[in-house]
Design a protein around this motif. Structure first.
Motif, PDB file in Angstrom:
ATOM      1  N   ILE A  18       5.043 -12.467   2.558  1.00 35.67           N
ATOM      2  CA  ILE A  18       6.349 -13.107   2.720  1.00 35.67           C
ATOM      3  C   ILE A  18       7.472 -12.084   2.529  1.00 35.67           C
ATOM      4  CG2 ILE A  18       7.924 -14.780   1.653  1.00 35.67           C
ATOM      5  CD1 ILE A  18       5.396 -16.521   1.102  1.00 35.67           C
ATOM      6  N   ARG A  63       9.607 -20.483   2.498  1.00 30.46           N
ATOM      7  CA  ARG A  63       8.231 -19.998   2.388  1.00 30.46           C
ATOM      8  C   ARG A  63       7.718 -20.005   0.954  1.00 30.46           C
ATOM      9  NH1 ARG A  63       6.331 -16.894   6.604  1.00 30.46           N
ATOM     10  NH2 ARG A  63       4.420 -16.854   5.356  1.00 30.46           N
ATOM     11  N   GLN A  66       7.139 -23.577  -0.218  1.00 33.86           N
ATOM     12  CA  GLN A  66       5.895 -24.109   0.350  1.00 33.86           C
ATOM     13  C   GLN A  66       4.680 -23.565  -0.393  1.00 33.86           C
ATOM     14  OE1 GLN A  66       6.268 -22.879   4.438  1.00 33.86           O
ATOM     15  NE2 GLN A  66       7.220 -24.807   5.091  1.00 33.86           N
TER      16      GLN A  66
END
Length: 267
Positions: A18, A63, A66
């Motif tokens: 990420i 992100r 999540q």
């Protein structure tokens, strides 16, 4: 803390990916040696922000949330939510640490990510996309630069150390140790700390008013590399308070920390 360390190690590969995606997003607007292509405006207080900061912040919030929905959120570019106080897990993020460097074309900016457990960093990433360099650490597992272990400087001679930081702070140290080295300025606080972690500079000084998002990710990297980040009383910085602001800080090899503080604070 053991469970949190295990969690952070499981999360690290995905957080690393990420961070790299976030860096790629920031690079779309970055022009080495030239002004950014991103739109720029001023926040309250006059500090600059760009559309790249906002885009990276939005990407990271989606992100990382999540990835770990139970974690609260604190970021330089997101309105603060007081519900983070007292939460066991908190993401702390600076989407672009060193915005002024970024917008002017300097490569010394970074994407900084930390995960707190009970207000202590257990995972940290500082990614410098323009240098193609990623620093990372999880609690008890060591610190790494692009996958290779890093360690703070082994020097024991405070008088010959290289010291990165604001000129007034470095000058205070130089009164006692006039032979100290002064490397080029490192505008990203996260990068300043991790360069101490890898031994590229011996000491890093940070002026008052750093925020959690500037230092939390780099803090655990420095600790895992054998260093310490502390205030001028020798105390570790507290995180996830209502006001995430800090006073003056010192980043140094653990063996030098007390001597650095003494030298800076002595009349």
């Amino acid at each position: 803390m053991r469970d949190a360390a295990d969690l952070s190690r499981r999360l690290l590969p995905e957080v690393r990916d990420i961070a790299r995606e976030a860096g790629d997003l920031a690079l779309r607007y970055f022009r080495p040696g030239a002004a950014t292509s991103a739109r720029i405006w001023s926040k309250a207080g006059g500090s600059p922000v760009t559309e790249a900061d906002v885009a990276v912040d939005t990407f990271l919030k989606v992100r990382l949330s999540q990835l770990l929905p139970a974690a609260a959120w604190l970021s330089e570019e997101t309105a603060d939510d007081a519900r983070r106080i007292g939460r066991d897990l908190v993401w702390i993020v600076d989407p672009i640490d060193g915005t002024r460097a970024y917008l002017s074309g300097s490569r010394d900016w970074s994407v900084a990510i930390a995960l707190l457990f009970e207000d202590h960093p257990v995972l940290g990433i500082v990614h410098a996309p323009a240098h193609k360099t990623l620093y990372e650490a999880t609690r008890g597992a060591g610190a790494f630069r692009n996958g290779e272990p890093i360690r703070v400087s082994a020097t024991t001679d405070l008088g010959s150390c290289s010291v990165a930081g604001p000129k007034p702070q470095v000058d205070r140290l130089a009164r006692r140790h006039p032979r100290i080295g002064r490397p080029p300025r490192i505008p990203s606080l996260a990068l300043r700390i991790v360069r101490v972690a890898e031994g590229a500079v011996d000491l890093g000084l940070i002026s008052a008013d750093a925020r959690d998002w500037d230092i939390a990710g780099a803090d655990i990297i420095l600790t895992e590399a054998g260093g310490r980040l502390s205030d001028l009383a020798g105390a570790a910085p507290p995180y996830n308070r209502p006001d995430p602001c800090h006073g003056e800080l010192v980043a140094a090899p653990a063996a030098l920390q007390e001597r650095v503080i003494e030298a800076i604070t002595s009349p």
